[in-house]
Write a protein that holds these residues in place. Structure first.
Motif, PDB file in Angstrom:
ATOM      1  N   LEU A  99     -26.703  37.922   5.790  1.00  0.00           N
ATOM      2  CA  LEU A  99     -28.092  38.318   6.018  1.00  0.00           C
ATOM      3  C   LEU A  99     -29.007  37.828   4.899  1.00  0.00           C
ATOM      4  N   ARG A 100     -28.557  37.948   3.675  1.00  0.00           N
ATOM      5  CA  ARG A 100     -29.350  37.453   2.554  1.00  0.00           C
ATOM      6  C   ARG A 100     -29.547  35.943   2.649  1.00  0.00           C
ATOM      7  N   GLN A 101     -28.490  35.242   3.013  1.00  0.00           N
ATOM      8  CA  GLN A 101     -28.582  33.790   3.160  1.00  0.00           C
ATOM      9  C   GLN A 101     -29.550  33.417   4.271  1.00  0.00           C
ATOM     10  N   GLN A 102     -29.607  34.247   5.294  1.00  0.00           N
ATOM     11  CA  GLN A 102     -30.485  34.005   6.424  1.00  0.00           C
ATOM     12  C   GLN A 102     -31.946  34.290   6.077  1.00  0.00           C
ATOM     13  N   GLY A 103     -32.185  34.963   4.963  1.00  0.00           N
ATOM     14  CA  GLY A 103     -33.554  35.234   4.544  1.00  0.00           C
ATOM     15  C   GLY A 103     -33.979  36.678   4.657  1.00  0.00           C
ATOM     16  N   TYR A 104     -33.074  37.556   5.051  1.00  0.00           N
ATOM     17  CA  TYR A 104     -33.396  38.971   5.165  1.00  0.00           C
ATOM     18  C   TYR A 104     -33.609  39.607   3.797  1.00  0.00           C
ATOM     19  N   LEU A 105     -34.524  40.565   3.743  1.00  0.00           N
ATOM     20  CA  LEU A 105     -34.543  41.556   2.693  1.00  0.00           C
ATOM     21  C   LEU A 105     -33.642  42.706   3.150  1.00  0.00           C
ATOM     22  N   LEU A 106     -32.874  43.264   2.232  1.00  0.00           N
ATOM     23  CA  LEU A 106     -31.944  44.338   2.569  1.00  0.00           C
ATOM     24  C   LEU A 106     -32.278  45.585   1.767  1.00  0.00           C
ATOM     25  N   ALA A 107     -32.129  46.744   2.406  1.00  0.00           N
ATOM     26  CA  ALA A 107     -32.430  48.009   1.745  1.00  0.00           C
ATOM     27  C   ALA A 107     -31.449  49.074   2.222  1.00  0.00           C
ATOM     28  N   ILE A 108     -31.413  50.181   1.506  1.00  0.00           N
ATOM     29  CA  ILE A 108     -30.579  51.329   1.850  1.00  0.00           C
ATOM     30  C   ILE A 108     -31.460  52.564   1.966  1.00  0.00           C
ATOM     31  N   ALA A 109     -31.217  53.358   2.998  1.00  0.00           N
ATOM     32  CA  ALA A 109     -31.827  54.680   3.160  1.00  0.00           C
ATOM     33  C   ALA A 109     -30.682  55.661   3.365  1.00  0.00           C
ATOM     34  N   THR A 110     -30.447  56.536   2.398  1.00  0.00           N
ATOM     35  CA  THR A 110     -29.235  57.345   2.411  1.00  0.00           C
ATOM     36  C   THR A 110     -29.484  58.803   2.068  1.00  0.00           C
ATOM     37  N   GLY A 111     -28.593  59.647   2.547  1.00  0.00           N
ATOM     38  CA  GLY A 111     -28.606  61.053   2.182  1.00  0.00           C
ATOM     39  C   GLY A 111     -27.949  61.316   0.846  1.00  0.00           C
ATOM     40  N   LYS A 112     -27.370  60.294   0.222  1.00  0.00           N
ATOM     41  CA  LYS A 112     -26.742  60.464  -1.085  1.00  0.00           C
ATOM     42  C   LYS A 112     -27.805  60.725  -2.154  1.00  0.00           C
ATOM     43  N   SER A 113     -27.376  61.264  -3.279  1.00  0.00           N
ATOM     44  CA  SER A 113     -28.258  61.390  -4.427  1.00  0.00           C
ATOM     45  C   SER A 113     -28.391  60.027  -5.116  1.00  0.00           C
ATOM     46  N   ARG A 114     -29.408  59.904  -5.966  1.00  0.00           N
ATOM     47  CA  ARG A 114     -29.574  58.653  -6.710  1.00  0.00           C
ATOM     48  C   ARG A 114     -28.356  58.391  -7.602  1.00  0.00           C
ATOM     49  N   LEU A 115     -27.884  59.428  -8.276  1.00  0.00           N
ATOM     50  CA  LEU A 115     -26.718  59.267  -9.130  1.00  0.00           C
ATOM     51  C   LEU A 115     -25.508  58.818  -8.310  1.00  0.00           C
ATOM     52  N   GLY A 116     -25.321  59.444  -7.139  1.00  0.00           N
ATOM     53  CA  GLY A 116     -24.179  59.097  -6.302  1.00  0.00           C
ATOM     54  C   GLY A 116     -24.263  57.683  -5.761  1.00  0.00           C
ATOM     55  N   LEU A 117     -25.446  57.269  -5.324  1.00  0.00           N
ATOM     56  CA  LEU A 117     -25.583  55.914  -4.796  1.00  0.00           C
ATOM     57  C   LEU A 117     -25.393  54.883  -5.896  1.00  0.00           C
ATOM     58  N   ASN A 118     -26.009  55.101  -7.054  1.00  0.00           N
ATOM     59  CA  ASN A 118     -25.842  54.147  -8.157  1.00  0.00           C
ATOM     60  C   ASN A 118     -24.367  54.007  -8.536  1.00  0.00           C
ATOM     61  N   ARG A 119     -23.662  55.112  -8.525  1.00  0.00           N
ATOM     62  CA  ARG A 119     -22.244  55.073  -8.893  1.00  0.00           C
ATOM     63  C   ARG A 119     -21.446  54.244  -7.898  1.00  0.00           C
ATOM     64  N   VAL A 120     -21.678  54.462  -6.604  1.00  0.00           N
ATOM     65  CA  VAL A 120     -20.873  53.760  -5.600  1.00  0.00           C
ATOM     66  C   VAL A 120     -21.286  52.301  -5.474  1.00  0.00           C
ATOM     67  N   LEU A 121     -22.533  51.985  -5.743  1.00  0.00           N
ATOM     68  CA  LEU A 121     -22.948  50.580  -5.766  1.00  0.00           C
ATOM     69  C   LEU A 121     -22.265  49.839  -6.915  1.00  0.00           C
ATOM     70  N   ALA A 122     -22.122  50.521  -8.038  1.00  0.00           N
ATOM     71  CA  ALA A 122     -21.417  49.913  -9.160  1.00  0.00           C
ATOM     72  C   ALA A 122     -19.933  49.739  -8.851  1.00  0.00           C
ATOM     73  N   GLN A 123     -19.337  50.737  -8.191  1.00  0.00           N
ATOM     74  CA  GLN A 123     -17.916  50.668  -7.857  1.00  0.00           C
ATOM     75  C   GLN A 123     -17.620  49.528  -6.889  1.00  0.00           C
ATOM     76  N   THR A 124     -18.492  49.354  -5.908  1.00  0.00           N
ATOM     77  CA  THR A 124     -18.250  48.336  -4.883  1.00  0.00           C
ATOM     78  C   THR A 124     -18.749  46.957  -5.287  1.00  0.00           C
ATOM     79  N   GLY A 125     -19.664  46.899  -6.235  1.00  0.00           N
ATOM     80  CA  GLY A 125     -20.182  45.617  -6.694  1.00  0.00           C
ATOM     81  C   GLY A 125     -21.134  44.937  -5.727  1.00  0.00           C
TER      82      GLY A 125
END
Length: 215
Positions: A99-125
């Motif tokens: 999707l990024r290569q195709q030119g999309y902007l990507l975003a996340i809308a989640t019920g997680k907390s900011r701390l929780g999302l930042n942690r899992v984004l770091a874990q998954t890379g």
């Protein structure tokens, strides 16, 4: 040409296979504080809400201090096992890269907390794929569409050029409120029958199938 400019993803149950872990963590939290343990189906139903809203719905007669104790126990249990019990769904990173290569902007809308999302984004890379993210503890919880409004404002994309992708009625409901195009995924929390009531463009059975609707 991409079908849209901005693809907004839910996290749990859409990009990450974490539903069983969430259910177990909530049940363990209830047991730890001496509250009746909710059935798995009850916990699955509230996945997607912010954690305070989810706890209030699951334990409506508990006092505020009990809600806070449940929240703390949930966070402790979830964090202790998140790296081993929550994994990205097959094809998630490949789809984001395409999707990024195709030119999309990507975003996340989640019920997680900011701390929780930042942690899992770091874990998954995979955090670098997203230009913006919104979490339930920094804006209104789903199904209120406020986080979608904020993502549109941040990216400068009009509502008709964005698409919301998620596995729950909360995801599709907030998009429907704004008349934002939306796609449901059937492999997460809420069933196809529930998702269909929100008139999605499509309901897909895997992330691989999104290709046909986003290109």
């Amino acid at each position: 040409m991409s079908a849209y400019k901005l693809a907004i993803f839910d996290w749990d149950g859409t990009l990450m296979d974490s539903v069983a872990h969430i259910v177990d963590s909530m049940q363990q939290a209830a047991y730890a504080v001496g509250e009746p343990v909710p059935a798995s189906a009850e916990v699955r139903h509230i996945i997607g809400l912010g954690l305070p809203e989810a706890i209030a719905q699951l334990f409506p007669h508990a006092k505020p201090h009990t809600h806070e104790a449940i929240r703390q126990q949930y966070a402790q249990h979830f964090l202790a096992h998140s790296a081993s019990r929550s994994q990205l769904f097959a094809g998630a990173e490949a789809l984001l890269a395409q999707l990024r290569q195709q030119g999309y902007l990507l975003a996340i809308a989640t019920g997680k907390s900011r701390l929780g999302l930042n942690r899992v984004l770091a874990q998954t890379g995979i955090g670098h794929y997203f230009v913006a993210t919104r979490c339930a503890d920094e804006t209104a919880s789903k199904p209120d569409p406020q986080m979608l409004k904020e993502l549109l404002a941040y990216t400068g994309v009009s509502v008709d050029q964005a698409v919301m992708i998620g596995d729950t009625s909360y995801d599709l409901g907030m998009a429907q409120t704004l008349s934002m195009p939306r796609i449901g995924v059937s492999y997460g929390v809420h069933g196809v029958e529930v998702l269909q009531t929100y008139q999605p463009l499509a309901i897909v059975d895997s992330l691989y199938q999104l290709h046909d609707y986003l290109w």
